[in-house]
Design a protein around this motif. Structure first.
Motif, short mmCIF file in Angstrom:
data_model
loop_
_atom_site.label_atom_id
_atom_site.label_comp_id
_atom_site.label_asym_id
_atom_site.label_seq_id
_atom_site.Cartn_x
_atom_site.Cartn_y
_atom_site.Cartn_z
N THR A 21 0.83 -1.21 0.00
CA THR A 21 0.00 0.00 0.00
C THR A 21 0.87 1.25 0.00
OG1 THR A 21 -1.74 -1.18 1.23
CG2 THR A 21 -1.84 1.22 1.23
N GLU A 22 1.93 1.24 0.79
CA GLU A 22 2.82 2.40 0.86
C GLU A 22 3.53 2.62 -0.47
OE1 GLU A 22 4.25 5.74 2.75
OE2 GLU A 22 2.82 4.28 3.53
N ALA A 23 3.97 1.53 -1.10
CA ALA A 23 4.64 1.66 -2.40
C ALA A 23 3.68 2.21 -3.45
CB ALA A 23 5.19 0.30 -2.84
N ALA A 24 2.44 1.74 -3.41
CA ALA A 24 1.44 2.24 -4.36
C ALA A 24 1.14 3.71 -4.12
CB ALA A 24 0.15 1.41 -4.24
N LEU A 25 1.13 4.14 -2.87
CA LEU A 25 0.91 5.55 -2.55
C LEU A 25 2.06 6.40 -3.10
CD1 LEU A 25 -0.64 7.82 -1.13
CD2 LEU A 25 0.56 7.21 0.99
N LEU A 28 1.58 6.72 -6.76
CA LEU A 28 0.48 7.64 -7.03
C LEU A 28 0.97 9.08 -6.95
CD1 LEU A 28 -2.67 8.10 -7.34
CD2 LEU A 28 -2.70 8.27 -4.84
N ASP A 29 1.71 9.42 -5.91
CA ASP A 29 2.23 10.78 -5.75
C ASP A 29 3.18 11.15 -6.88
OD1 ASP A 29 0.83 11.38 -3.42
OD2 ASP A 29 2.45 10.74 -2.09
N GLU A 30 3.90 10.18 -7.38
CA GLU A 30 4.89 10.45 -8.43
C GLU A 30 4.25 10.71 -9.79
OE1 GLU A 30 7.37 7.01 -8.43
OE2 GLU A 30 8.10 7.36 -6.39
N GLY A 31 3.20 9.96 -10.12
CA GLY A 31 2.70 10.07 -11.48
C GLY A 31 1.22 9.90 -11.69
N ARG A 69 -5.91 4.75 3.05
CA ARG A 69 -4.73 5.39 3.67
C ARG A 69 -4.75 6.90 3.45
NH1 ARG A 69 -0.59 7.79 4.62
NH2 ARG A 69 1.56 7.04 4.68
N VAL A 70 -5.13 7.33 2.25
CA VAL A 70 -5.20 8.76 1.93
C VAL A 70 -6.28 9.44 2.78
CG1 VAL A 70 -5.79 10.44 0.14
CG2 VAL A 70 -4.24 8.55 -0.38
N LEU A 71 -7.42 8.80 2.93
CA LEU A 71 -8.50 9.37 3.74
C LEU A 71 -8.05 9.59 5.18
CD1 LEU A 71 -11.92 7.72 2.78
CD2 LEU A 71 -11.36 10.15 2.84
N ALA A 72 -7.30 8.63 5.72
CA ALA A 72 -6.81 8.77 7.09
C ALA A 72 -5.85 9.96 7.19
CB ALA A 72 -6.11 7.49 7.53
N ASP A 73 -4.97 10.10 6.21
CA ASP A 73 -4.03 11.21 6.18
C ASP A 73 -4.76 12.53 6.01
OD1 ASP A 73 -1.19 12.15 6.02
OD2 ASP A 73 -1.83 12.78 4.02
N PHE A 74 -5.75 12.53 5.14
CA PHE A 74 -6.57 13.72 4.89
C PHE A 74 -7.27 14.17 6.17
CE2 PHE A 74 -10.85 15.23 3.35
CZ PHE A 74 -10.42 16.45 2.86
N GLY A 75 -7.82 13.21 6.91
CA GLY A 75 -8.48 13.54 8.17
C GLY A 75 -7.51 14.13 9.18
N PRO A 105 -2.29 16.62 -5.65
CA PRO A 105 -3.31 16.53 -6.69
C PRO A 105 -3.64 15.11 -7.12
CG PRO A 105 -1.23 17.36 -7.58
CD PRO A 105 -1.10 17.37 -6.09
N HIS A 106 -2.65 14.22 -7.11
CA HIS A 106 -2.92 12.84 -7.52
C HIS A 106 -3.74 12.09 -6.46
CE1 HIS A 106 -0.54 13.50 -10.99
NE2 HIS A 106 0.61 13.56 -10.35
N ARG A 107 -3.54 12.44 -5.20
CA ARG A 107 -4.37 11.84 -4.15
C ARG A 107 -5.81 12.33 -4.29
NH1 ARG A 107 -0.71 11.81 1.43
NH2 ARG A 107 1.24 11.13 0.44
#
Length: 201
Positions: A21-25, A28-31, A69-75, A105-107
């Motif tokens: 999941t972390e690698a996929a995140l 995502l941020d990269e491209g 994971r993004v939702l948790a970070d967003f919160g 923006p990618h998140r």
């Protein structure tokens, strides 16, 4: 065919799922969404191409885990903004929404596809509920303190959500120039908070 050493011993219990999941995140941020593939995620983590499928049925399941994971970070981002503001807490909450989208923006692209659809994945319901509950809590507190006008908190939340979502999309799409985005967002949120109805009625 034997598995790579990293796959045999380095990951156990939920560690491989978290690493994938972390690698996929990161990807995502990269491209953006198109950059994230199960094969490349596996390669980055150092496991065989088939290993991720022990934890995720397909690419969409992996992306849902990333969205969770993004939702948790967003919160966490929004709660930190509210705790550290000298402004209205509800205003800070809305501004943090737009800032997060502009910063990642990618998140935002992932959340837009995963959250703002016909059906919300079950795994994302708790995260969305937490963000929604926090917004409602801030609206009610703001109304009690006289910072916000009386009204149905759910309708206020819907209107504010539509505003910050639209502003975020305009920034991510490049419609609002990045160098002026924060000033424009602050102005739009201020107008929303004041209301636009005249006093002649």
């Amino acid at each position: 065919m034997t598995e790579p050493p990293a796959e045999r011993g380095a990951y156990h219990h939920g560690a491989l799922r978290a690493a994938l999941t972390e690698a996929a995140l990161d990807m995502l941020d990269e491209g953006g969404l198109a950059r994230v593939t199960v094969r490349e995620v596996a390669r980055r983590v150092g496991v065989s191409p088939g290993a991720p499928f022990r934890h995720f049925a397909d690419r969409q399941a992996l992306l849902t885990a990333v969205a969770e994971r993004v939702l948790a970070d967003f919160g966490d981002w929004q709660r930190a903004a509210v705790a550290g503001t000298d402004h209205s807490a509800f205003y800070a909450f809305g501004l943090a929404f737009v800032r997060y989208a502009a910063t990642y923006p990618h998140r935002f692209e992932l959340l837009r596809s995963a959250v703002y659809g016909r059906e919300l994945p079950e795994a994302l319901r708790p995260g969305m509920a937490q963000v929604g509950d926090l917004a409602t809590e801030l609206i009610v507190a703001g109304q009690r303190a006289g910072e916000l006008r009386p009204g149905d908190p759910d309708m206020v939340r819907l209107a504010a959500h539509a505003l910050v979502y639209g502003l975020s999309q305009m920034i991510v799409d490049g419609f609002l120039p990045a160098e002026n985005a924060e000033r424009l967002v602050e102005g739009a949120l201020t107008i929303f908070g004041q209301g636009i109805k005249g006093t002649s009625d």
